[in-house]
Design a protein around this motif. Structure first.
Motif, PDB file in Angstrom:
ATOM      1  N   ASP A   1      -3.205   0.286  11.763  1.00 28.78           N
ATOM      2  CA  ASP A   1      -3.494  -1.094  11.370  1.00 28.78           C
ATOM      3  C   ASP A   1      -3.091  -1.296   9.906  1.00 28.78           C
ATOM      4  O   ASP A   1      -3.786  -0.861   8.995  1.00 28.78           O
ATOM      5  N   GLU A   2      -1.959  -1.964   9.692  1.00 25.62           N
ATOM      6  CA  GLU A   2      -1.453  -2.154   8.335  1.00 25.62           C
ATOM      7  C   GLU A   2      -2.420  -2.956   7.481  1.00 25.62           C
ATOM      8  O   GLU A   2      -2.630  -2.651   6.298  1.00 25.62           O
ATOM      9  N   ASP A   3      -3.035  -3.982   8.052  1.00 28.61           N
ATOM     10  CA  ASP A   3      -3.967  -4.809   7.280  1.00 28.61           C
ATOM     11  C   ASP A   3      -5.190  -3.999   6.848  1.00 28.61           C
ATOM     12  O   ASP A   3      -5.682  -4.150   5.723  1.00 28.61           O
ATOM     13  N   ALA A   4      -5.685  -3.146   7.745  1.00 26.43           N
ATOM     14  CA  ALA A   4      -6.845  -2.311   7.403  1.00 26.43           C
ATOM     15  C   ALA A   4      -6.471  -1.311   6.312  1.00 26.43           C
ATOM     16  O   ALA A   4      -7.265  -1.047   5.397  1.00 26.43           O
TER      17      ALA A   4
ATOM     18  N   GLU B   1      -4.175  -1.781   4.064  1.00 27.47           N
ATOM     19  CA  GLU B   1      -4.034  -2.566   2.833  1.00 27.47           C
ATOM     20  C   GLU B   1      -5.406  -2.821   2.204  1.00 27.47           C
ATOM     21  O   GLU B   1      -5.579  -2.670   0.983  1.00 27.47           O
ATOM     22  N   THR B   2      -6.371  -3.194   3.032  1.00 22.34           N
ATOM     23  CA  THR B   2      -7.723  -3.457   2.528  1.00 22.34           C
ATOM     24  C   THR B   2      -8.317  -2.199   1.902  1.00 22.34           C
ATOM     25  O   THR B   2      -8.926  -2.250   0.828  1.00 22.34           O
TER      26      THR B   2
ATOM     27  N   THR C   1      -6.678   0.313   0.595  1.00 21.28           N
ATOM     28  CA  THR C   1      -5.944   0.615  -0.640  1.00 21.28           C
ATOM     29  C   THR C   1      -6.425  -0.267  -1.784  1.00 21.28           C
ATOM     30  O   THR C   1      -6.639   0.203  -2.910  1.00 21.28           O
ATOM     31  N   LYS C   2      -6.606  -1.547  -1.508  1.00 25.68           N
ATOM     32  CA  LYS C   2      -7.061  -2.475  -2.550  1.00 25.68           C
ATOM     33  C   LYS C   2      -8.471  -2.147  -3.033  1.00 25.68           C
ATOM     34  O   LYS C   2      -8.849  -2.525  -4.145  1.00 25.68           O
TER      35      LYS C   2
ATOM     36  N   PHE D   1       4.255   1.490   5.189  1.00 29.75           N
ATOM     37  CA  PHE D   1       3.800   0.104   5.302  1.00 29.75           C
ATOM     38  C   PHE D   1       4.014  -0.670   3.995  1.00 29.75           C
ATOM     39  O   PHE D   1       3.475  -0.289   2.946  1.00 29.75           O
TER      40      PHE D   1
ATOM     41  N   LYS E   1       2.744  -3.424   2.916  1.00 26.59           N
ATOM     42  CA  LYS E   1       1.517  -3.943   2.304  1.00 26.59           C
ATOM     43  C   LYS E   1       0.794  -2.855   1.504  1.00 26.59           C
ATOM     44  O   LYS E   1       0.176  -3.141   0.480  1.00 26.59           O
TER      45      LYS E   1
ATOM     46  N   ALA F   1       0.217  -2.987  -2.529  1.00 23.76           N
ATOM     47  CA  ALA F   1      -1.126  -2.809  -3.078  1.00 23.76           C
ATOM     48  C   ALA F   1      -1.142  -1.702  -4.131  1.00 23.76           C
ATOM     49  O   ALA F   1      -1.806  -1.818  -5.167  1.00 23.76           O
TER      50      ALA F   1
END
Length: 242
Positions: free
Chosen positions: A69-72, A74-75, A77-78, A121, A123, A127
């Motif tokens: 899950d790229e969005d997960a 990214e979250t 990492t941020k 990824f 994203k 990040a």
């Protein structure tokens, strides 16, 4: 904050020194010494994807390699607060993530595999770019990597591209392994270094190359002290006060 923002009014300004170049050229040692002598932060950019990979594995995000899950990612990492600091041992860097000291497991081959899974990824890469640039808003910074002066900090105060022949770097790696009691195959190590150089130089995203305004320094025939002395002198010419 982007590098361009470093010149905006009312923005705190901190010097940035970039030490780029291939693995085995001596970047880590000279970056460690600069950070120690100047009291600057240290950025070991090569560890960043390993840290993200390790944390992603611990969070269960790498359990299904077919459905990452790229969005997960990214979250996650941020949400990382990553800090590097030179330890008392020459060249050794302590890594603190979200106020917890990360051990040397981040350097092993297993974590290297996790790093390769997350590094694909965009994203995550974006990040981490923001995270690195944010480090320049806290204090003076010495950044060690391959694209620090070209991509991450194009407006850096000092840029150095430190290199050495593949043969010299292979010899150093052999000595390093032998000193720790490990068996080292010179021919295999040299081949691996040459292959990695080609990959790093020819990759489409952030290839390893010297910035146009970087000091080019070949460490093949230089001791660590000689390399440090030359880079320290160059930093002083650029207005960095020791």
């Amino acid at each position: 904050m982007s590098s361009s923002d470093r010149t905006q009014p009312n923005t705190p300004y901190y010097p940035v020194i970039c030490i780029d170049g291939p693995s085995g050229a001596g970047k880590g040692t000279v970056a460690w010494r600069l950070a120690q002598d100047l009291g600057y932060q240290l950025l070991d950019s090569g560890a960043l994807y390993r840290i993200v990979g390790l944390k992603a594995k611990q969070a269960g995000l790498l359990d299904d390699v077919e459905a990452l899950d790229e969005d997960a990612l990214e979250t996650l990492t941020k949400g990382l607060d990553i800090r590097f600091s030179p330890s008392e041992s020459l060249g050794r860097v302590d890594i603190v993530v979200n106020d917890t000291l990360i051990g040397q497991e981040v350097r092993n081959e297993t974590v290297g595999g996790y790093a390769s899974q997350v590094a694909v990824f965009p994203k995550v890469r974006q990040a981490l770019l923001a995270l690195q640039q944010d480090m320049a808003t806290r204090s003076g910074l010495v950044a060690d990597g391959r694209d620090m002066g070209t991509v991450v900090f194009p407006a850096a105060d000092v840029k150095v591209f430190l290199t050495a022949s593949a043969e010299a770097r292979a010899e150093r790696r052999v000595l390093q392994l032998q000193s720790s009691g490990q068996i080292a195959d010179m021919a295999e190590i040299l081949t691996n270094i040459q292959s990695r150089d080609i990959r790093d130089e020819e990759r489409s995203t952030a290839p390893s190359k010297a910035a146009d305004d970087a000091l080019l320094l070949d460490s093949s025939a230089l001791s660590a002290d000689e390399v440090y002395a030359q880079i320290k002198s160059y930093c002083q010419q650029k207005g960095i006060c020791f």
